[in-house]
Write a protein that holds these residues in place. Structure first.
Motif, PDB file in Angstrom:
ATOM      1  N   SER A  47       0.820  -1.216   0.000  1.00  0.00           N
ATOM      2  CA  SER A  47       0.000   0.000   0.000  1.00  0.00           C
ATOM      3  C   SER A  47       0.854   1.266   0.000  1.00  0.00           C
ATOM      4  CB  SER A  47      -0.915   0.011   1.233  1.00  0.00           C
ATOM      5  OG  SER A  47      -0.142  -0.054   2.422  1.00  0.00           O
ATOM      6  N   GLU A  48       2.164   1.111  -0.259  1.00  0.00           N
ATOM      7  CA  GLU A  48       3.074   2.245  -0.311  1.00  0.00           C
ATOM      8  C   GLU A  48       3.887   2.204  -1.598  1.00  0.00           C
ATOM      9  OE1 GLU A  48       4.488   3.111   4.202  1.00  0.00           O
ATOM     10  OE2 GLU A  48       5.193   1.228   3.321  1.00  0.00           O
ATOM     11  N   ILE A  49       4.240   3.386  -2.104  1.00  0.00           N
ATOM     12  CA  ILE A  49       5.237   3.474  -3.168  1.00  0.00           C
ATOM     13  C   ILE A  49       6.589   3.566  -2.477  1.00  0.00           C
ATOM     14  CG2 ILE A  49       6.063   4.774  -5.159  1.00  0.00           C
ATOM     15  CD1 ILE A  49       3.218   5.874  -5.476  1.00  0.00           C
ATOM     16  N   VAL A  50       7.484   2.633  -2.790  1.00  0.00           N
ATOM     17  CA  VAL A  50       8.768   2.545  -2.095  1.00  0.00           C
ATOM     18  C   VAL A  50       9.899   2.843  -3.076  1.00  0.00           C
ATOM     19  CG1 VAL A  50      10.300   1.111  -0.707  1.00  0.00           C
ATOM     20  CG2 VAL A  50       7.809   0.792  -0.552  1.00  0.00           C
ATOM     21  N   PHE A  51      10.686   3.870  -2.771  1.00  0.00           N
ATOM     22  CA  PHE A  51      11.840   4.252  -3.576  1.00  0.00           C
ATOM     23  C   PHE A  51      13.097   3.760  -2.858  1.00  0.00           C
ATOM     24  CE2 PHE A  51       8.459   7.278  -4.150  1.00  0.00           C
ATOM     25  CZ  PHE A  51       8.450   7.570  -5.510  1.00  0.00           C
ATOM     26  N   THR A  52      13.908   2.957  -3.534  1.00  0.00           N
ATOM     27  CA  THR A  52      15.124   2.430  -2.931  1.00  0.00           C
ATOM     28  C   THR A  52      16.317   2.772  -3.806  1.00  0.00           C
ATOM     29  OG1 THR A  52      13.879   0.573  -1.995  1.00  0.00           O
ATOM     30  CG2 THR A  52      16.277   0.364  -2.062  1.00  0.00           C
ATOM     31  N   SER A  53      17.332   3.370  -3.203  1.00  0.00           N
ATOM     32  CA  SER A  53      18.571   3.658  -3.923  1.00  0.00           C
ATOM     33  C   SER A  53      19.440   2.416  -3.948  1.00  0.00           C
ATOM     34  CB  SER A  53      19.321   4.811  -3.253  1.00  0.00           C
ATOM     35  OG  SER A  53      20.601   4.956  -3.839  1.00  0.00           O
ATOM     36  N   ARG A  54      19.959   2.078  -5.124  1.00  0.00           N
ATOM     37  CA  ARG A  54      20.858   0.931  -5.243  1.00  0.00           C
ATOM     38  C   ARG A  54      22.307   1.373  -5.432  1.00  0.00           C
ATOM     39  NH1 ARG A  54      17.288  -2.706  -9.399  1.00  0.00           N
ATOM     40  NH2 ARG A  54      17.664  -0.904 -10.722  1.00  0.00           N
ATOM     41  N   ASN A  55      22.585   2.658  -5.241  1.00  0.00           N
ATOM     42  CA  ASN A  55      23.947   3.179  -5.366  1.00  0.00           C
ATOM     43  C   ASN A  55      24.786   2.942  -4.126  1.00  0.00           C
ATOM     44  OD1 ASN A  55      22.171   5.250  -7.070  1.00  0.00           O
ATOM     45  ND2 ASN A  55      24.206   5.154  -7.962  1.00  0.00           N
ATOM     46  N   GLY A  56      24.138   2.814  -2.983  1.00  0.00           N
ATOM     47  CA  GLY A  56      24.859   2.882  -1.720  1.00  0.00           C
ATOM     48  C   GLY A  56      24.870   4.319  -1.233  1.00  0.00           C
ATOM     49  N   LYS A  57      25.200   4.496   0.003  1.00  0.00           N
ATOM     50  CA  LYS A  57      25.145   5.825   0.616  1.00  0.00           C
ATOM     51  C   LYS A  57      26.235   6.720   0.049  1.00  0.00           C
ATOM     52  CE  LYS A  57      24.405   7.853   5.178  1.00  0.00           C
ATOM     53  NZ  LYS A  57      25.073   9.100   4.949  1.00  0.00           N
ATOM     54  N   LYS A  58      25.869   7.904  -0.382  1.00  0.00           N
ATOM     55  CA  LYS A  58      26.861   8.827  -0.911  1.00  0.00           C
ATOM     56  C   LYS A  58      27.653   9.439   0.243  1.00  0.00           C
ATOM     57  CE  LYS A  58      23.432  12.549  -1.176  1.00  0.00           C
ATOM     58  NZ  LYS A  58      22.687  13.437  -2.078  1.00  0.00           N
ATOM     59  N   ASP A  59      28.900   9.842  -0.058  1.00  0.00           N
ATOM     60  CA  ASP A  59      29.760  10.445   0.956  1.00  0.00           C
ATOM     61  C   ASP A  59      29.153  11.751   1.450  1.00  0.00           C
ATOM     62  OD1 ASP A  59      31.557   8.383   0.659  1.00  0.00           O
ATOM     63  OD2 ASP A  59      32.751   9.436  -0.858  1.00  0.00           O
ATOM     64  N   ASP A  60      29.232  11.955   2.753  1.00  0.00           N
ATOM     65  CA  ASP A  60      28.732  13.195   3.335  1.00  0.00           C
ATOM     66  C   ASP A  60      29.658  14.353   2.992  1.00  0.00           C
ATOM     67  OD1 ASP A  60      26.538  12.003   4.498  1.00  0.00           O
ATOM     68  OD2 ASP A  60      27.631  11.484   6.329  1.00  0.00           O
ATOM     69  N   ASP A  61      29.068  15.465   2.642  1.00  0.00           N
ATOM     70  CA  ASP A  61      29.808  16.701   2.407  1.00  0.00           C
ATOM     71  C   ASP A  61      29.707  17.531   3.681  1.00  0.00           C
ATOM     72  OD1 ASP A  61      30.780  19.160   1.674  1.00  0.00           O
ATOM     73  OD2 ASP A  61      29.620  19.315  -0.178  1.00  0.00           O
ATOM     74  N   GLU A  62      30.820  17.649   4.393  1.00  0.00           N
ATOM     75  CA  GLU A  62      30.814  18.362   5.669  1.00  0.00           C
ATOM     76  C   GLU A  62      30.303  19.793   5.516  1.00  0.00           C
ATOM     77  OE1 GLU A  62      31.452  17.332   8.745  1.00  0.00           O
ATOM     78  OE2 GLU A  62      31.728  15.274   8.023  1.00  0.00           O
ATOM     79  N   ARG A  63      30.624  20.428   4.407  1.00  0.00           N
ATOM     80  CA  ARG A  63      30.207  21.811   4.189  1.00  0.00           C
ATOM     81  C   ARG A  63      28.698  21.924   3.972  1.00  0.00           C
ATOM     82  NH1 ARG A  63      34.265  25.484   2.778  1.00  0.00           N
ATOM     83  NH2 ARG A  63      36.355  24.551   2.589  1.00  0.00           N
ATOM     84  N   ALA A  64      28.053  20.798   3.572  1.00  0.00           N
ATOM     85  CA  ALA A  64      26.629  20.842   3.242  1.00  0.00           C
ATOM     86  C   ALA A  64      25.734  20.497   4.424  1.00  0.00           C
ATOM     87  CB  ALA A  64      26.331  19.892   2.089  1.00  0.00           C
TER      88      ALA A  64
END
Length: 253
Positions: A47-64
């Motif tokens: 009953s939900e639309i589920v969006f899943t990323s298959r890239n893996g977690k992107k690196d965090d940008d400390e400045r962002a």
């Protein structure tokens, strides 16, 4: 100590997976996906639309940190996976922020949702629909299209891409699968009742001999070369398969 480490590791993995999903409680309406380069759409009974990323977690940008990613079009990444998902009335609009590349996305969609996919840039992969029982609308310029166990109704159009389809036995009316420069290769059971149109201008048409096609005549003449119209098993569903510059293949499933 090992047990503690394993517990922490599992918690980390669970958090990682959770961070790569975005869910929308929606089982009806219309899902419009525009210019998303790498995407697969799979039907399911939820009953939900589920969006899943298959890239893996992107690196965090400390400045962002504390800021939100936006695009020159004013889109915001409100999902955490590089997508803008905005609901307007009964329509959910999905776009990616990056013009080139972008996230690799699996979208699981309930069967009561109509899916529309449009793509015009040269940066995308082929779009795949799998086990989807709802209505499908596809319009692309460069992308190929793969349909696996889909039911429809469906209107599939591409300019430069190939279309490969293995359709469900429970096809719903109408079905139109058209490419300008790519091949159209479709498989479905020989038992389907259909009004069938097969067309090409510069290619050829190939049909499995197990399909008993009742060819429509014009007077005493039958034309086979570039356009074939006929009935399967007495007629029924409207099915149109066409390629202007390439071949059309109809296979039994």
């Amino acid at each position: 100590m090992k047990k503690v480490f394993a517990t922490v590791a599992l918690a980390f993995i669970a958090g990682f997976i959770q961070a790569q999903e975005y869910k929308l409680a929606k089982s009806t309406g219309r899902l419009e996906i525009k210019e998303v380069n790498h995407v697969e759409i799979e039907g399911y009974s939820g009953s939900e639309i589920v969006f899943t990323s298959r890239n893996g977690k992107k690196d965090d940008d400390e400045r962002a940190k504390g800021l939100r990613s936006i695009s020159s079009m004013g889109l915001e990444d409100n999902t955490g996976i590089g997508l803008s998902v905005v609901e307007k009335g009964g329509t959910i609009e999905v776009q990616q922020l990056k013009k080139m590349d972008g996230p690799d996305i699996l979208i699981k969609v309930p069967k009561g949702v109509v899916v529309s996919y449009t793509h015009t840039s040269p940066y995308g992969d082929e779009i795949e629909f799998k086990n989807f029982e709802g209505e499908i609308e596809v319009s692309t310029v460069h992308n190929g299209v793969v349909l696996t166990n889909t039911t429809g109704p469906m209107t599939i159009k591409t300019v430069h891409g190939d279309i490969d389809a293995s359709l469900s036995p429970n096809i719903k009316n109408p079905v139109s699968i058209v490419s300008v420069h790519g091949h159209v290769d479709v498989a479905f059971p020989t038992t389907i009742k259909a009004n069938l149109k097969l067309g090409t201008v510069y290619g050829e048409i190939f049909v499995d001999p197990d399909f008993k096609l009742e060819i429509e005549k014009s007077g005493n003449m039958i034309k086979y070369s570039d356009n074939v119209s006929g009935k399967l098993n007495g007629g029924g569903l409207d099915i149109n398969l066409s390629s202007t510059h390439n071949n059309v293949y109809l296979r039994k499933k």
